[in-house]
Design a protein around this motif. Sequence first.
Motif, PDB file in Angstrom:
ATOM      1  N   VAL A   1       0.839  -1.208   0.000  1.00 16.87           N
ATOM      2  CA  VAL A   1       0.000   0.000   0.000  1.00 16.87           C
ATOM      3  C   VAL A   1       0.868   1.250   0.000  1.00 16.87           C
ATOM      4  CG1 VAL A   1      -1.626   1.367   1.375  1.00 16.87           C
ATOM      5  CG2 VAL A   1      -1.997  -1.082   1.095  1.00 16.87           C
ATOM      6  N   VAL A   2       1.898   1.266   0.878  1.00 15.74           N
ATOM      7  CA  VAL A   2       2.775   2.435   0.988  1.00 15.74           C
ATOM      8  C   VAL A   2       3.570   2.639  -0.293  1.00 15.74           C
ATOM      9  CG1 VAL A   2       4.738   3.433   2.211  1.00 15.74           C
ATOM     10  CG2 VAL A   2       2.944   2.271   3.498  1.00 15.74           C
ATOM     11  N   THR A   3       4.196   1.566  -0.791  1.00 16.66           N
ATOM     12  CA  THR A   3       5.034   1.696  -1.981  1.00 16.66           C
ATOM     13  C   THR A   3       4.211   2.054  -3.218  1.00 16.66           C
ATOM     14  OG1 THR A   3       4.920  -0.726  -2.277  1.00 16.66           O
ATOM     15  CG2 THR A   3       6.859   0.167  -1.165  1.00 16.66           C
ATOM     16  N   ASN A   4       3.006   1.496  -3.349  1.00 18.74           N
ATOM     17  CA  ASN A   4       2.156   1.838  -4.495  1.00 18.74           C
ATOM     18  C   ASN A   4       1.737   3.305  -4.457  1.00 18.74           C
ATOM     19  OD1 ASN A   4       2.234  -0.716  -5.618  1.00 18.74           O
ATOM     20  ND2 ASN A   4       0.373  -1.422  -4.585  1.00 18.74           N
ATOM     21  N   PHE A   5       1.416   3.799  -3.262  1.00 19.68           N
ATOM     22  CA  PHE A   5       1.048   5.209  -3.095  1.00 19.68           C
ATOM     23  C   PHE A   5       2.206   6.106  -3.520  1.00 19.68           C
ATOM     24  CE2 PHE A   5       1.399   8.977  -0.361  1.00 19.68           C
ATOM     25  CZ  PHE A   5       0.230   9.646  -0.701  1.00 19.68           C
ATOM     26  N   ILE A   6       3.416   5.735  -3.090  1.00 16.83           N
ATOM     27  CA  ILE A   6       4.603   6.534  -3.419  1.00 16.83           C
ATOM     28  C   ILE A   6       4.904   6.474  -4.911  1.00 16.83           C
ATOM     29  CG2 ILE A   6       7.111   6.695  -3.076  1.00 16.83           C
ATOM     30  CD1 ILE A   6       6.645   5.825  -0.181  1.00 16.83           C
ATOM     31  N   LYS A   7       4.791   5.283  -5.513  1.00 17.00           N
ATOM     32  CA  LYS A   7       5.078   5.130  -6.943  1.00 17.00           C
ATOM     33  C   LYS A   7       4.132   5.961  -7.801  1.00 17.00           C
ATOM     34  CE  LYS A   7       7.050   0.456  -6.759  1.00 17.00           C
ATOM     35  NZ  LYS A   7       6.805  -0.973  -7.106  1.00 17.00           N
ATOM     36  N   ILE A   8       2.841   5.934  -7.463  1.00 16.21           N
ATOM     37  CA  ILE A   8       1.844   6.677  -8.240  1.00 16.21           C
ATOM     38  C   ILE A   8       2.127   8.177  -8.174  1.00 16.21           C
ATOM     39  CG2 ILE A   8      -0.603   7.318  -8.357  1.00 16.21           C
ATOM     40  CD1 ILE A   8      -1.234   4.450  -7.405  1.00 16.21           C
ATOM     41  N   ASN A   9       2.351   8.674  -6.964  1.00 19.80           N
ATOM     42  CA  ASN A   9       2.593  10.106  -6.786  1.00 19.80           C
ATOM     43  C   ASN A   9       3.979  10.509  -7.296  1.00 19.80           C
ATOM     44  OD1 ASN A   9       0.278  11.459  -5.079  1.00 19.80           O
ATOM     45  ND2 ASN A   9       0.554   9.405  -4.248  1.00 19.80           N
TER      46      ASN A   9
ATOM     47  N   ALA B   1       5.465   9.282  -9.945  1.00 22.72           N
ATOM     48  CA  ALA B   1       5.338   9.433 -11.394  1.00 22.72           C
ATOM     49  C   ALA B   1       4.710  10.779 -11.759  1.00 22.72           C
ATOM     50  CB  ALA B   1       4.505   8.291 -11.957  1.00 22.72           C
ATOM     51  N   LYS B   2       3.703  11.186 -10.982  1.00 23.40           N
ATOM     52  CA  LYS B   2       3.041  12.471 -11.239  1.00 23.40           C
ATOM     53  C   LYS B   2       4.000  13.641 -11.009  1.00 23.40           C
ATOM     54  CE  LYS B   2      -1.591  10.860  -9.907  1.00 23.40           C
ATOM     55  NZ  LYS B   2      -2.686  11.011  -8.918  1.00 23.40           N
ATOM     56  N   LEU B   3       4.781  13.553  -9.930  1.00 27.96           N
ATOM     57  CA  LEU B   3       5.682  14.644  -9.576  1.00 27.96           C
ATOM     58  C   LEU B   3       6.864  14.754 -10.536  1.00 27.96           C
ATOM     59  CD1 LEU B   3       5.668  14.107  -5.709  1.00 27.96           C
ATOM     60  CD2 LEU B   3       4.736  16.089  -6.914  1.00 27.96           C
ATOM     61  N   VAL B   4       7.363  13.610 -11.010  1.00 25.13           N
ATOM     62  CA  VAL B   4       8.489  13.621 -11.943  1.00 25.13           C
ATOM     63  C   VAL B   4       8.113  14.350 -13.228  1.00 25.13           C
ATOM     64  CG1 VAL B   4       9.876  12.164 -13.480  1.00 25.13           C
ATOM     65  CG2 VAL B   4       9.659  11.568 -11.067  1.00 25.13           C
ATOM     66  N   SER B   5       6.886  14.153 -13.678  1.00 27.24           N
ATOM     67  CA  SER B   5       6.442  14.771 -14.930  1.00 27.24           C
ATOM     68  C   SER B   5       6.344  16.297 -14.824  1.00 27.24           C
ATOM     69  CB  SER B   5       5.084  14.194 -15.353  1.00 27.24           C
ATOM     70  OG  SER B   5       4.085  14.513 -14.384  1.00 27.24           O
ATOM     71  N   LYS B   6       6.218  16.829 -13.616  1.00 23.27           N
ATOM     72  CA  LYS B   6       6.068  18.280 -13.438  1.00 23.27           C
ATOM     73  C   LYS B   6       7.391  19.034 -13.594  1.00 23.27           C
ATOM     74  CE  LYS B   6       1.984  17.998 -10.464  1.00 23.27           C
ATOM     75  NZ  LYS B   6       1.396  18.319  -9.152  1.00 23.27           N
ATOM     76  N   LYS B   7       8.503  18.408 -13.245  1.00 23.34           N
ATOM     77  CA  LYS B   7       9.832  19.002 -13.405  1.00 23.34           C
ATOM     78  C   LYS B   7       9.928  20.423 -12.833  1.00 23.34           C
ATOM     79  CE  LYS B   7      10.989  16.353 -17.548  1.00 23.34           C
ATOM     80  NZ  LYS B   7      11.445  16.419 -18.959  1.00 23.34           N
ATOM     81  N   SER B   8       9.592  20.542 -11.564  1.00 20.53           N
ATOM     82  CA  SER B   8       9.684  21.835 -10.891  1.00 20.53           C
ATOM     83  C   SER B   8      10.409  21.678  -9.566  1.00 20.53           C
ATOM     84  CB  SER B   8       8.281  22.411 -10.639  1.00 20.53           C
ATOM     85  OG  SER B   8       7.586  21.621  -9.705  1.00 20.53           O
ATOM     86  N   SER B   9      10.831  22.804  -8.995  1.00 21.91           N
ATOM     87  CA  SER B   9      11.520  22.752  -7.707  1.00 21.91           C
ATOM     88  C   SER B   9      10.595  22.212  -6.624  1.00 21.91           C
ATOM     89  CB  SER B   9      12.027  24.150  -7.337  1.00 21.91           C
ATOM     90  OG  SER B   9      10.947  25.085  -7.287  1.00 21.91           O
ATOM     91  N   LYS B  10       9.316  22.593  -6.699  1.00 18.03           N
ATOM     92  CA  LYS B  10       8.343  22.118  -5.705  1.00 18.03           C
ATOM     93  C   LYS B  10       8.155  20.606  -5.803  1.00 18.03           C
ATOM     94  CE  LYS B  10       5.694  26.433  -5.375  1.00 18.03           C
ATOM     95  NZ  LYS B  10       4.369  27.071  -5.590  1.00 18.03           N
ATOM     96  N   SER B  11       8.138  20.097  -7.026  1.00 14.64           N
ATOM     97  CA  SER B  11       7.926  18.660  -7.204  1.00 14.64           C
ATOM     98  C   SER B  11       9.121  17.861  -6.667  1.00 14.64           C
ATOM     99  CB  SER B  11       7.695  18.326  -8.682  1.00 14.64           C
ATOM    100  OG  SER B  11       8.860  18.569  -9.452  1.00 14.64           O
TER     101      SER B  11
ATOM    102  N   ILE C   1       8.954  15.067  -3.860  1.00 15.75           N
ATOM    103  CA  ILE C   1       9.488  13.713  -4.060  1.00 15.75           C
ATOM    104  C   ILE C   1      10.312  13.302  -2.843  1.00 15.75           C
ATOM    105  CG2 ILE C   1      11.139  12.345  -5.390  1.00 15.75           C
ATOM    106  CD1 ILE C   1      10.221  13.906  -7.874  1.00 15.75           C
ATOM    107  N   GLY C   2      11.100  14.236  -2.319  1.00 17.28           N
ATOM    108  CA  GLY C   2      11.879  13.964  -1.115  1.00 17.28           C
ATOM    109  C   GLY C   2      10.990  13.648   0.076  1.00 17.28           C
ATOM    110  N   LEU C   3       9.901  14.413   0.215  1.00 16.87           N
ATOM    111  CA  LEU C   3       8.958  14.163   1.305  1.00 16.87           C
ATOM    112  C   LEU C   3       8.400  12.750   1.220  1.00 16.87           C
ATOM    113  CD1 LEU C   3       6.918  17.513   1.348  1.00 16.87           C
ATOM    114  CD2 LEU C   3       8.600  16.783   3.038  1.00 16.87           C
ATOM    115  N   LEU C   4       8.020  12.334   0.010  1.00 11.81           N
ATOM    116  CA  LEU C   4       7.484  10.991  -0.201  1.00 11.81           C
ATOM    117  C   LEU C   4       8.543   9.923   0.034  1.00 11.81           C
ATOM    118  CD1 LEU C   4       5.263  11.389  -3.406  1.00 11.81           C
ATOM    119  CD2 LEU C   4       4.477  10.791  -1.110  1.00 11.81           C
TER     120      LEU C   4
END
Length: 238
Positions: free
Chosen positions: A106-114, A116-126, A130-133
């Motif tokens: 459950v934890v790893t799937n949640f992290i993987k899904i989010n 992927a979303k954050l990597v596509s944004k390519k921003s400092s916030k993302s 990613i570090g938080l996750l």
Amino acid sequence: MEVWTGFLVGLLGSFHCVGMCGPIALALPVFGEAKINLIIGRLLYNFGRIITYSVMGFLFGLLGNRVILFGLQQGLSITIGLFILVYVLIPKKFKAKLPELKFYKVVTNFIKINFAKLVSKKSSKSLFAIGLLNGLLPCGFVYVGIAGAISTGDAINGSIYMALFGLGTTPIMFLTSIIGKVLTFNLRSRINRLIPVFTFLLAILFILRGLNLGIPYISPKFEYPTANTIIQKVDTCR
């Protein structure tokens, strides 16, 4: 547990963490075209991990504080030491089954899904997110760090302990994200062989501290407040 040991646990554990979090560090995107953004982004990623570890340390340090108020610190320290010993002695084939646990999935799937979303944004916030996750990923050495945070018996000290733990993991993780494979396979294998020895010694230290032997730094005497002392402190604060 002295808070400075959090850095040592993180530093030694980072050689193990490269195997789990290395692929994430290597897959981090770059925002903007300036070369300095590469370094800023990787620092933001590591800062995000440290923030997550610090929050975890605060919460588990608070738990340790409750334990101390009930006079259970000795038992807790011994229990933590025994759990770490069990973890060290469990054969690798059983540890390999950890990813099959429902909680882990459950934890790893949640992290993987989010992730992927954050990597596509390519921003400092993302990158910070990613570090938080990343800090939430199930990891044996993070559990050892949490045990240390609990043993500090204080929310603030627990937070500092885990912040230092995160800082300890940062040099290797940062270099991995910048230049790829920092350590050769053979060197990492040799270091990884020493990690169980270090973890074993840490477990023994927890047990010795719980035995209340009166040995400075190794097994200091616990002094629990009496009911009268607590009442006096309450009256003083009024």
